[in-house]
Motif scaffolding. Structure first.
Motif, short mmCIF file in Angstrom:
data_model
loop_
_atom_site.label_atom_id
_atom_site.label_comp_id
_atom_site.label_asym_id
_atom_site.label_seq_id
_atom_site.Cartn_x
_atom_site.Cartn_y
_atom_site.Cartn_z
N VAL A 94 0.86 -1.18 0.00
CA VAL A 94 0.00 0.00 0.00
C VAL A 94 0.90 1.24 0.00
O VAL A 94 1.85 1.32 0.79
CB VAL A 94 -0.92 0.02 1.24
CG1 VAL A 94 -1.64 1.37 1.37
CG2 VAL A 94 -1.94 -1.11 1.18
N ILE A 95 0.59 2.15 -0.90
CA ILE A 95 1.30 3.44 -0.93
C ILE A 95 0.26 4.51 -0.61
O ILE A 95 -0.83 4.50 -1.20
CB ILE A 95 1.87 3.71 -2.34
CG1 ILE A 95 2.83 2.59 -2.74
CG2 ILE A 95 2.57 5.07 -2.39
CD1 ILE A 95 3.16 2.59 -4.23
N THR A 96 0.54 5.39 0.33
CA THR A 96 -0.39 6.50 0.56
C THR A 96 0.17 7.76 -0.09
O THR A 96 1.38 7.99 -0.06
CB THR A 96 -0.64 6.77 2.06
OG1 THR A 96 0.52 7.40 2.64
CG2 THR A 96 -0.98 5.49 2.81
N ALA A 110 -3.78 -0.64 5.49
CA ALA A 110 -2.64 -1.52 5.20
C ALA A 110 -2.33 -2.43 6.38
O ALA A 110 -1.94 -3.58 6.21
CB ALA A 110 -1.41 -0.67 4.87
N SER A 111 -2.54 -1.91 7.58
CA SER A 111 -2.14 -2.69 8.77
C SER A 111 -3.10 -3.82 9.08
O SER A 111 -2.72 -4.79 9.74
CB SER A 111 -2.00 -1.77 9.98
OG SER A 111 -3.28 -1.36 10.45
N ILE A 112 -4.36 -3.71 8.62
CA ILE A 112 -5.33 -4.76 8.98
C ILE A 112 -5.73 -5.64 7.80
O ILE A 112 -6.24 -6.74 8.01
CB ILE A 112 -6.60 -4.18 9.66
CG1 ILE A 112 -7.31 -3.14 8.78
CG2 ILE A 112 -6.26 -3.58 11.02
CD1 ILE A 112 -8.64 -2.66 9.37
N TYR A 113 -5.49 -5.21 6.56
CA TYR A 113 -5.86 -6.05 5.42
C TYR A 113 -4.96 -7.29 5.41
O TYR A 113 -3.72 -7.18 5.41
CB TYR A 113 -5.70 -5.27 4.11
CG TYR A 113 -6.16 -6.04 2.90
CD1 TYR A 113 -7.52 -6.08 2.56
CD2 TYR A 113 -5.26 -6.75 2.11
CE1 TYR A 113 -7.96 -6.81 1.46
CE2 TYR A 113 -5.70 -7.48 1.01
CZ TYR A 113 -7.04 -7.51 0.69
OH TYR A 113 -7.47 -8.24 -0.39
N MET A 114 -5.57 -8.45 5.43
CA MET A 114 -4.82 -9.73 5.46
C MET A 114 -3.71 -9.71 6.53
O MET A 114 -2.61 -10.18 6.31
CB MET A 114 -4.23 -10.05 4.10
CG MET A 114 -5.29 -10.42 3.08
SD MET A 114 -4.55 -11.08 1.57
CE MET A 114 -6.03 -11.59 0.70
N ARG A 115 -4.01 -9.11 7.64
CA ARG A 115 -3.08 -9.00 8.80
C ARG A 115 -1.82 -8.20 8.51
O ARG A 115 -0.81 -8.36 9.18
CB ARG A 115 -2.72 -10.38 9.34
CG ARG A 115 -3.95 -11.13 9.81
CD ARG A 115 -3.63 -12.38 10.57
NE ARG A 115 -4.88 -12.99 10.99
CZ ARG A 115 -5.62 -13.76 10.21
NH1 ARG A 115 -5.21 -14.06 9.00
NH2 ARG A 115 -6.75 -14.26 10.65
N GLY A 116 -1.90 -7.36 7.49
CA GLY A 116 -0.80 -6.40 7.33
C GLY A 116 -0.05 -6.49 6.02
O GLY A 116 0.55 -7.51 5.71
N LEU A 117 -0.09 -5.41 5.25
CA LEU A 117 0.69 -5.30 4.01
C LEU A 117 1.82 -4.29 4.23
O LEU A 117 1.71 -3.41 5.07
CB LEU A 117 -0.18 -4.80 2.85
CG LEU A 117 -1.42 -5.61 2.48
CD1 LEU A 117 -2.02 -5.06 1.18
CD2 LEU A 117 -1.12 -7.09 2.33
N ARG A 118 2.85 -4.44 3.40
CA ARG A 118 3.92 -3.43 3.47
C ARG A 118 3.37 -2.07 3.05
O ARG A 118 2.55 -1.97 2.15
CB ARG A 118 5.08 -3.83 2.55
CG ARG A 118 6.06 -4.76 3.25
CD ARG A 118 7.41 -4.71 2.60
NE ARG A 118 7.36 -5.19 1.23
CZ ARG A 118 8.31 -4.97 0.33
NH1 ARG A 118 9.39 -4.25 0.65
NH2 ARG A 118 8.20 -5.45 -0.89
N LEU A 119 3.87 -1.04 3.72
CA LEU A 119 3.31 0.31 3.58
C LEU A 119 4.40 1.31 3.20
O LEU A 119 5.52 1.24 3.74
CB LEU A 119 2.70 0.70 4.94
CG LEU A 119 2.21 2.13 5.14
CD1 LEU A 119 0.99 2.43 4.26
CD2 LEU A 119 1.84 2.36 6.63
N PHE A 120 4.06 2.21 2.30
CA PHE A 120 4.97 3.30 1.91
C PHE A 120 4.18 4.60 1.95
O PHE A 120 3.03 4.63 1.51
CB PHE A 120 5.50 3.09 0.48
CG PHE A 120 6.31 1.83 0.35
CD1 PHE A 120 7.69 1.84 0.55
CD2 PHE A 120 5.70 0.62 0.04
CE1 PHE A 120 8.44 0.68 0.44
CE2 PHE A 120 6.43 -0.55 -0.06
CZ PHE A 120 7.81 -0.53 0.14
#
Ligand SMILES: NC(=O)c1ccc[n+]([C@@H]2O[C@H](COP(=O)([O-])OP(=O)(O)OC[C@H]3O[C@@H](n4cnc5c(N)ncnc54)[C@H](O)[C@@H]3O)[C@@H](O)[C@H]2O)c1
Length: 352
Positions: A94-96, A110-120
């Protein structure tokens, strides 16, 4: 380009700060093996800056309406449903793109979808560039108050390009510098407070912006590395001016921008520091001079009774409202059990 390191064990990351950083985001993401996912963008910012990211079709754009009202559970649910319908998986990122609102909202999703995706994060307001793009606080608001639901989810990197600030409205731009002054006063960095080159700042001079943003982020990175989960008292010092500022914002139904309220909150904290015999008597007027030089308000029509209710949540959470006060510039201290008489005097000095 400047690089700020956030040294968290097992999840250290870098923040790149510089003019034109947006042009390098695609390469940096490829380098970090972030090959696809979603860009959660503030609609107004997407219109102005999305094309500069030049990301491939593997990144789908989800826009949200500008404004704090979008920072809600409802919008989070809409985003999560869209991510699921697009077939986003745990390998995606996820990029914001936008200010602190979309950073908090997109970071939360990003933090809760499928228990957490990498975030930028790609922050585009002064506040998000000097503050919210690092540290990992995500969240949404409830009708009962701001940021009542949230997680800690550190980004894998943040990309800060001060050139995006050229499209930011004047009031929004000035408001962000309350946070810069906060770093200067609470952490004793003169370049960010007494020596802040206001004329260059107001001219949106690129060199000074890069320097100031990197300095603020350096201070925050150090604080976050020492107190990631805001439990040890170090991160709480970042709230200088915020306890009173948040209450003012809420009591006025958010007519004041966050930075405007924080500026007033810092004058209040300086007055209270003097009232309690802690800080030097010159502190409040020094605050007023700097805050007004940026064009932020130094007076507000209010009284303790009208803001008291908005301090209540803090009160229930601990042994009373905690105030970050200053023994001097760079010498902050957390103080609780402050008598109403002192609060009333400090509030009175903010009134016109
Ligand atoms: N997570 C954290 O550590 C942290 C810290 C401080 C604040 N916050 C949160 O940040 C939020 C406030 O963030 P903000 O002040 O950045 O406001 P914001 O994200 O709401 O943006 C303010 C306005 O500026 C517009 N905008 C943003 N970038 C622009 C650009 N480059 N050009 C033109 N317009 C632009 C937006 O569309 C919006 O209308 C609050 O929700 C607050 O709780 C989070």
């Amino acid at each position: 380009m400047k690089k700020i390191e956030v040294n968290l064990p097992g999840k250290a990351y870098q923040v790149l700060v510089g003019m034109g950083v947006l042009d390098h985001v695609a390469d940096e993401l490829a380098h970090l093996e972030a090959d696809g996912g979603v860009i959660i963008a503030d609609r107004a910012v997407a219109e102005a800056h999305m094309s500069k990211l030049a990301l491939s079709d593997a990144f789908k754009v989800l826009t949200v309406e500008p404004g704090e009202a979008s920072k809600s559970l409802d919008t989070s649910e809409e985003l999560l449903n869209k991510m699921a319908s697009l077939g986003v998986t745990r390998d995606d990122v996820v990029i914001t793109l936008g200010g602190g609102m979309v950073g908090d909202l997109g970071g939360f999703a990003a933090s809760i979808y499928m228990r957490g995706l990498r975030l930028f994060h790609v922050p585009t307001t002064v506040l998000s560039q000097v503050d919210s793009c690092i540290g990992g606080k995500t969240g949404v608001n409830l009708p009962y108050g701001k940021n009542l639901v949230g997680t800690f989810h550190q980004p894998a990197a943040s990309f800060v390009d001060p050139s995006t600030l050229t499209t930011l409205g004047d009031r929004e731009y000035r408001s962000g510098f309350a946070e810069v002054l906060k770093y200067g006063w609470a952490f004793g960095d003169d370049m960010l407070a007494s020596e802040l080159d206001v004329s260059k700042i107001l001219a949106r001079d690129h060199h000074i912006l890069e320097e100031v943003i990197a300095r603020c982020l350096g201070i925050k990175a150090d604080v976050v590395a020492r107190d990631e989960f805001d439990r040890l008292g170090h991160r709480a010092l970042l709230n200088y001016g915020h306890t009173f500022g948040h209450a003012l914002e809420a009591a006025g139904s958010f007519a004041l921008l966050h930075g405007e309220a924080v500026g007033l909150g810092m004058i209040f904290a300086a007055e209270l520091s003097v009232e309690l015999g802690m800080g030097p008597s010159t502190l409040p007027d020094d605050h007023r001079d700097r805050i007004s030089s940026i064009g932020l308000p130094v007076e507000v029509e209010t009284d303790l009774d009208s803001i008291r209710g908005f301090l209540e949540l803090d009160k229930k959470a601990s042994e009373g409202t905690k105030w970050v006060l200053l023994r001097d510039v760079g010498a902050p201290e957390i103080v609780s059990h402050v008598p109403d008489s002192a609060l009333e005097k400090a509030v009175g000095r903010l009134c016109p």
